[in-house]
Design a protein around this motif. Structure first.
Motif: not given
Length: 763
Positions: A287-302
């Motif tokens: 499933s592609k998460v319905n959220t904006p592309v992360i285009d600033f900094f790295d992958a976030p902590e969950l």
């Protein structure tokens, strides 16, 4: 005649007083011989003041009982004393009898110990056994303090107990692996040929979850849900940062210059992007998460919801630093909602944005400046409801610790104490509901608190630039002082004739806000002469910079430079941090401002208070952002600043590093970047300038300074230029500082500096 005598005496008194008040204060303009002597005396004074202040800090070694600690004082002539403090009793004493310990060590080693103070490399104290274990002269010994019996041991025991400590911040960006085992140890998720695979740890065939991953756009950054049912991963579009280059001109054992390159992201450069996906292990659904592309900094902590792994949150800072969101993701539907959505007309200071996720209650403690001051808020992670914890016209500086069970926050703040420098840091404790605020540091001054491992006690060290450090032991429960520990001894320092910095404040450009700084005077200066002013400037918006502690290392050069015949000052103008949001916002897309209006008013107010301050002869110097400011003062305020030394300046914010400049100058890179550049405005130079740059600077590319030099040359301007072979990001090192002194002596005092080629100083 008698009746006229009182009137005559009154007229004489008034005329004398008028003369005293209007006596002309002549500018200080030394002769060549006098300035040579000043150089000699300044050098002697620099050496004389070394190691002249004692008991400025206590490094407490807390014991397992949680109530006692020992520390070492280094006194005059390197004499050491070892002190034992008992917090439960409120007493301190010598840790051991030095003569008895020396005798024991001498007997067991067969060596005569030197008469000087005993220097112990490392030491453990056992309060229960009343013994010490120590390292001396590369060997280890255990000594009973009851009778000073001694035996040799193989090593010192290590304290394996892990203390929770007090953390200042929590990371928001993860370092994910491309292969990771699930929390239940049953599955291995990994990347193969740029795609996502999962296979049983016990053996069996791998299942391929994606097929569209390529070298140019791979999948990666995998993370498991706590219940091992989901994997969060990203379809990544990698960006390789372009390099910057520099040449080392003086490498040993070669006749050729050496080219060096390193990746360097400048304002406007693209970022690697991350599209978030959910991989369902049980049904192999993607499933592609319905959220904006992360285009600033790295992958976030969950952050997974406690008791329900069907939800997690993550943070997103939009490029341009004007929007911050905490998203919640529903793993069943791949839909999202915003728990926090904060926007700013200017900027959100991302590096100071504090968030801490409470695992038991699914709440978030975070900072925000939405009410005009940096304060703490409590956010319900389930419904997004927000409550403000701290309030007032003061600033939360850091969070030390959060106790989720007691629902308390330990933090530091500045500006809460009326009638005090608003930058002075104090420590507090408060409950989550904003009640039960307890001040742990009552005395006036800038405080630094160190808690015992069990947090039952703390050492409070506080001082002011001109008031020696006091160190006290307090009880954490209510902040009550248990006993005085130490007080700094500066008598030997003051005996040299060196004066201490003086804090000074004056109104800023709005006529309301106090602007704070310090002044350093020459030792034994003549108040009947007017001395030129030199400002040590650093107007970087990331912090405030005027020293607040006694004998701060940053005042050393200022005081040394003052000895040549200058009043040296440092000021925090508008546009710097640690005051109100409005105070800070002055810098927004406006680094050219650098608080100069406030700085100039401050120096003029200083000259009005002290007639020996000559505000017609003002220079300034700075390094890095301070180098940008130093040249900026000459370009944009030539009516006030007459001479400047700019070292490794970020003279054009398009050339400098992305993360720092976009935070303050914004994104996209627009016309204001060019308009405020020192390179663009180089033709405005009218004062005297010395540029310094290290050829191996990896922080600010050397071409930032070279571009300024090029623009000055093309404009036909006169300036001095000092490139330093092999040097990195600095003020030019010892030689650069020497040239800076000479430059100000020549251009502000009007005297030629020493001719070192003829060894003039030693004649």
């Amino acid at each position: 005649m008698k009746n006229n005598l009182p009137i005559a005496f009154l007229l004489i008194f008034l005329s004398c007083n008028f003369y005293a008040q209007n006596k002309e204060i002549v500018p200080y303009k030394p002769s060549k011989s006098e300035i040579l002597e000043r150089y000699r005396q300044a050098s002697k004074l620099d050496e004389a003041v070394k190691n002249k202040v004692f008991k400025t800090r206590v490094n407490a070694h807390w014991q397992k009982d949680g109530n006692t600690f020992w520390y070492c004082n280094i006194l005059k002539d390197s004499v050491r004393e070892y002190i034992l403090a008992d917090a439960s009793k409120g007493v301190k004493s010598k840790l051991f009898e030095e003569l008895k310990l020396k005798k024991a060590l001498s007997e067991i080693t067969g060596k005569t110990l030197p008469q000087k103070s005993l220097v112990i490399d490392s030491l453990n104290y056992d309060a229960k056994a009343n013994s010490i274990a120590l390292k001396y002269d590369k060997s280890y010994f255990e000594v009973s303090l009851s009778d000073y019996s001694i035996k040799k041991i193989t090593a010192l025991a290590k304290d394996l107990k892990k203390y929770s400590g007090f953390n200042n911040q929590w990371a928001r960006w993860e370092s994910f692996r491309t292969d990771t085992i699930s929390p239940n140890k049953k599955w291995l998720a990994f990347i193969k040929d740029n795609n996502v695979f999962v296979k049983p740890v016990s053996g069996g065939e791998a299942v391929q979850f994606t097929k569209d991953g390529t070298k140019e756009k791979p999948y990666g950054s995998l993370a498991w849900s706590p219940d091992s049912k989901y994997i969060v991963g990203y379809h990544i579009t990698p960006i390789v940062d372009l390099p910057v280059h520099y040449v080392l001109t003086s490498v040993a054992n070669t006749t050729r210059g050496q080219l060096r390159s390193n990746p360097y992201k400048q304002p406007g450069d693209p970022f690697t992007t991350y599209e978030m996906f959910l991989f369902h292990v049980e049904n192999q659904k993607v499933s592609k998460v319905n959220t904006p592309v992360i285009d600033f900094f790295d992958a976030p902590e969950l952050h997974w919801r406690n008791g329900d792994a069907g939800y997690f949150t993550y943070e997103k800072v939009d490029r341009g630093h004007q929007r911050f969101r905490i998203f919640e993701v529903n793993t069943q539907t791949a839909e999202t909602r915003s728990i926090v959505d904060e926007k700013a007309k200017t900027f959100i200071y991302e590096s100071r944005l504090f968030t801490h996720y409470l695992k038991k209650s699914n709440e978030v403690v975070m900072t925000s400046e939405k009410d005009g001051w940096r304060h703490l808020y409590l956010v319900d992670g389930l419904n997004g409801k927000e409550n403000q914890i701290t309030k007032g016209e003061w600033v939360v500086r850091s969070v030390d610790s959060i106790d989720e069970n007691k629902r308390e926050i330990w933090f530091s703040a500045s500006g809460m104490n009326a009638g005090e420098d608003p930058y002075y840091i104090h420590n507090y404790r408060i409950s989550f509901d904003g009640k039960k605020l307890i001040g742990l540091t009552q005395a006036k001054g800038n405080h630094n608190v160190a808690f015992s491992p069990n947090k039952q006690y703390y050492l409070d060290s506080y001082s002011e630039p001109n008031i020696p450090t006091i160190i006290e032991l307090h009880r954490t429960l209510d902040g009550k002082k248990i006993m005085d520990i130490e007080k700094s001894d500066a008598s030997d320092y003051l005996a040299t004739g060196m004066s201490l910095p003086e804090p000074f404040h004056a109104k800023g450009r709005d006529g309301i806000t106090d602007i704070w700084g310090i002044i350093c005077r020459p030792a034994n200066f003549d108040p009947n002469k007017k001395y030129p002013v030199i400002e040590s400037i650093y107007a970087g918006p990331q912090d405030s910079f005027v020293p607040k502690n006694f004998m701060d290392r940053y005042t050393t050069e200022m005081q040394s430079l003052a000895q040549l015949g200058f009043i040296v000052v440092q000021i925090d103008g508008m546009g710097t941090a640690n005051r109100s949001k409005a105070f800070h916002d002055v810098c927004w897309k406006n680094l050219k401002d650098a608080g100069f209006e406030d700085r100039i008013l401050w120096i003029k107010a200083l000259a009005k208070k002290y007639q020996y301050v000559d505000d017609s002869r003002v220079g300034l110097y700075g390094t890095s952002a301070g180098g940008q400011n130093a040249l900026g003062g000459l370009l944009f305020h030539p009516e006030f600043y007459k001479a400047g030394v700019a070292a490794c300046g970020c003279h054009d914010n398009r050339v400098d590093k992305q993360w720092w400049n976009e935070q303050w100058m914004g994104y996209p890179v627009d016309k204001h970047y060019e308009e405020q550049s020192n390179v663009t405005n180089a033709s405005k130079l009218s004062g005297d300038l010395l540029l310094i740059v290290g050829e191996a600077d990896e922080n600010v590319p050397p071409e930032s300074t070279y571009r300024v030099a090029d623009a000055l040359i093309k404009s036909g301007k006169t300036f001095e230029f000092l490139p330093v072979p092999g040097m990195g990001h600095s003020d030019g090192g010892p030689y650069g500082r020497l040239k800076k002194r000479d430059f100000f002596v020549k251009h502000l005092l009007g005297v030629d500096p020493p001719d070192r080629n003829s060894n003039e100083l030693n004649q």
